[in-house]
Design an enzyme around this catalytic site. Structure first.
Site, mmCIF file in Angstrom:
data_model
loop_
_atom_site.group_PDB
_atom_site.id
_atom_site.type_symbol
_atom_site.label_atom_id
_atom_site.label_comp_id
_atom_site.label_asym_id
_atom_site.label_seq_id
_atom_site.Cartn_x
_atom_site.Cartn_y
_atom_site.Cartn_z
ATOM 1 N N ALA A 35 6.186 -8.709 4.371
ATOM 2 C CA ALA A 35 5.439 -10.233 4.041
ATOM 3 C C ALA A 35 3.623 -9.468 3.530
ATOM 4 O O ALA A 35 2.565 -8.789 4.659
ATOM 5 C CB ALA A 35 5.231 -10.715 4.857
ATOM 6 N N PRO A 36 3.106 -10.397 2.583
ATOM 7 C CA PRO A 36 3.345 -11.583 2.006
ATOM 8 C C PRO A 36 4.818 -11.648 0.560
ATOM 9 O O PRO A 36 4.741 -11.833 -0.206
ATOM 10 C CB PRO A 36 2.186 -12.324 1.854
ATOM 11 N N ASP A 60 4.566 -0.702 4.736
ATOM 12 C CA ASP A 60 2.612 -1.026 5.145
ATOM 13 C C ASP A 60 2.497 -1.976 6.276
ATOM 14 O O ASP A 60 2.500 -2.651 5.657
ATOM 15 C CB ASP A 60 2.737 -1.604 3.183
ATOM 16 N N LYS A 88 -2.598 2.799 8.192
ATOM 17 C CA LYS A 88 -4.210 2.576 8.080
ATOM 18 C C LYS A 88 -4.320 3.416 9.214
ATOM 19 O O LYS A 88 -4.026 3.495 10.353
ATOM 20 C CB LYS A 88 -3.931 0.991 8.893
HETATM 21 C C1 SAM Z 1 -0.379 -5.752 5.425
HETATM 22 S S1 SAM Z 1 0.432 -6.550 5.455
HETATM 23 C C2 SAM Z 1 2.042 -6.045 4.124
HETATM 24 C C3 SAM Z 1 1.805 -6.642 3.003
HETATM 25 C C4 SAM Z 1 2.724 -6.129 1.423
HETATM 26 N N1 SAM Z 1 3.108 -5.010 1.357
HETATM 27 C C5 SAM Z 1 2.432 -6.689 0.635
HETATM 28 O O1 SAM Z 1 2.323 -6.130 -0.425
HETATM 29 O O2 SAM Z 1 2.550 -7.975 0.981
HETATM 30 C C6 SAM Z 1 2.076 -5.482 6.468
HETATM 31 C C7 SAM Z 1 3.057 -6.429 7.590
HETATM 32 O O3 SAM Z 1 3.784 -6.311 8.146
HETATM 33 C C8 SAM Z 1 3.965 -6.643 9.608
HETATM 34 N N2 SAM Z 1 4.499 -6.185 10.719
HETATM 35 C C9 SAM Z 1 3.658 -5.250 11.392
HETATM 36 N N3 SAM Z 1 4.441 -5.091 12.642
HETATM 37 C C10 SAM Z 1 5.752 -5.446 12.090
HETATM 38 C C11 SAM Z 1 7.058 -5.104 12.686
HETATM 39 N N4 SAM Z 1 6.855 -4.275 14.108
HETATM 40 N N5 SAM Z 1 8.511 -5.150 12.165
HETATM 41 C C12 SAM Z 1 8.184 -5.782 10.841
HETATM 42 N N6 SAM Z 1 7.140 -6.706 10.079
HETATM 43 C C13 SAM Z 1 5.577 -6.012 11.059
HETATM 44 C C14 SAM Z 1 2.863 -7.979 9.445
HETATM 45 O O4 SAM Z 1 3.492 -9.418 9.489
HETATM 46 C C15 SAM Z 1 2.192 -8.142 8.253
HETATM 47 O O5 SAM Z 1 3.285 -8.916 7.204
#
Ligand code: SAM
Length: 336
Positions: A206-207, A261, A290
């Site tokens: 997300a998003p 990501d 990151k």
């Molecule tokens: C930087 S955003 C990703 C952006 C995405 N690549 C895009 O192009 O829109 C990071 C996402 O990782 C999700 N996230 C972080 N830890 C997570 C986990 N353990 N399991 C699933 N999602 C996770 C967060 O909810 C967030 O939506």
């Protein structure tokens, strides 16, 4: 001793310098987006594996001058003299860069480069007509002309250079996040991208920028995230969202591509990637780490050491600080 200039994204000179020191380069000067170094071997073995540089100028020469005309003339003459015995039977690349913090230097760069080409046309018309000012098709060592403007009257010239593949890519109004640009750029460095009918698992989706990018190519995407998808990723027929934790999620098939990501500690994400590799759950991956407070050079050194599972298992493996990356690096790999 041979001189090399490396360029990088503005603000990442410290990481680039640390990476170069770890590869036995000695630092001579550091400016915004620019590191001047020396190393005692002339051949740049393994240079393409570096993460932070965008360009490496091999054996650069400094040209100093006052006017656009005098600089343009000197550049054309030096290029001609260096290549006096070379047969030009195809296009060659003429590229340039400049210190992003010197106001107005971009305009100066274009004017001098244009003038250099005008002068080269006078002394070697056929050679000048073969000049190509777009980025090369592939990241590799080039014999051409690279200019780097560190000030209005200070230009570094090199006729051998390496391009590491980073490039600015264009946005898509339906993409729900700027992360979309990172994955689009990553495909170009990789030299491959999801195709129609491929399966993609996007962890931390997300998003939805990465999912949208694969879906618009006709790939079938499983987007794993508790967060909602937005923009072109929302209600997209090629995207199925699963509300789950990426660390415990177990796929019911092998995916052509793993995308990841997430804003999580790089060691945790690396372990997750290693699990996917060991279980044989993906054929290719694009994973963003990151680095936050972690030392990125230590991370890169560990990931690319011969003992690293990624290095051992991948047919192709690369780590790059992309043009669109910030405090993050991107891992690219092909397993089959
Ligand atoms: C930087 S955003 C990703 C952006 C995405 N690549 C895009 O192009 O829109 C990071 C996402 O990782 C999700 N996230 C972080 N830890 C997570 C986990 N353990 N399991 C699933 N999602 C996770 C967060 O909810 C967030 O939506």
């Amino acid at each position: 001793m041979a001189k090399f200039i490396f360029t990088c994204s503005n603000g990442y000179e410290k990481h680039l310098s640390d990476e170069l020191v770890s590869k036995d380069f000695r630092l001579l000067d550091i400016l915004p987006g620019f590191v001047l170094t020396v190393r005692d071997d002339k051949f740049v073995s393994g240079v393409k594996d570096l993460c932070f540089p965008h360009f490496c100028m091999i054996f650069p020469q400094l040209i100093e001058g006052g006017s656009v005309n005098s600089l343009g003339k000197e550049i054309a003459e030096r290029f001609f003299n260096i290549n006096r015995d070379r047969e030009f039977d195809g296009p060659w690349h003429f590229l340039s860069g400049f210190d992003p913090e010197v106001k107005g230097l971009g305009k100066r760069e274009s004017a001098v480069a244009e003038q250099a080409l005008v002068n080269l046309k006078r002394i070697a018309g056929k050679v000048a007509r073969l000049a190509e000012t777009d980025l090369p098709a592939q990241a590799e060592r080039q014999n051409g002309l690279f200019l780097y403007f560190s000030d209005f009257g200070k230009v570094w010239l090199s006729t051998e250079f390496v391009w590491f593949g980073q490039r600015r890519v264009s946005d898509d109004p339906a993409a729900p996040s700027r992360s979309y640009l990172k994955v689009e750029e990553a495909y170009r460095v990789f030299g491959a991208e999801p195709e129609s009918g491929d399966t993609v698992c996007d962890l931390g989706a997300a998003p939805g920028g990465w999912s949208y990018s694969a879906a618009k190519r006709g790939a079938k995407v499983t987007a794993v995230d508790n967060g909602e998808l937005k923009g072109g990723a929302r209600d997209n027929a090629n995207i199925r969202r699963l509300s789950a934790d990426a660390f415990t999620f177990e796929p019911d098939r092998k995916y052509d591509w793993l995308f990841c990501d997430m804003v999580e500690h790089p060691n945790m994400v690396t372990k997750l990637l290693e699990k996917w590799i060991e279980k044989g759950w993906c054929r290719n991956f694009i994973v963003n780490l990151k680095f936050g407070r972690t030392d990125p050079v230590e991370l890169i050194t560990k990931l690319s050491s011969p003992q690293s599972l990624l290095k051992k298992r991948c047919l192709y493996f690369d780590i790059k600080h992309l043009y669109h990356d910030r405090e993050e690096i991107t891992l690219l790999g092909r397993l089959e």
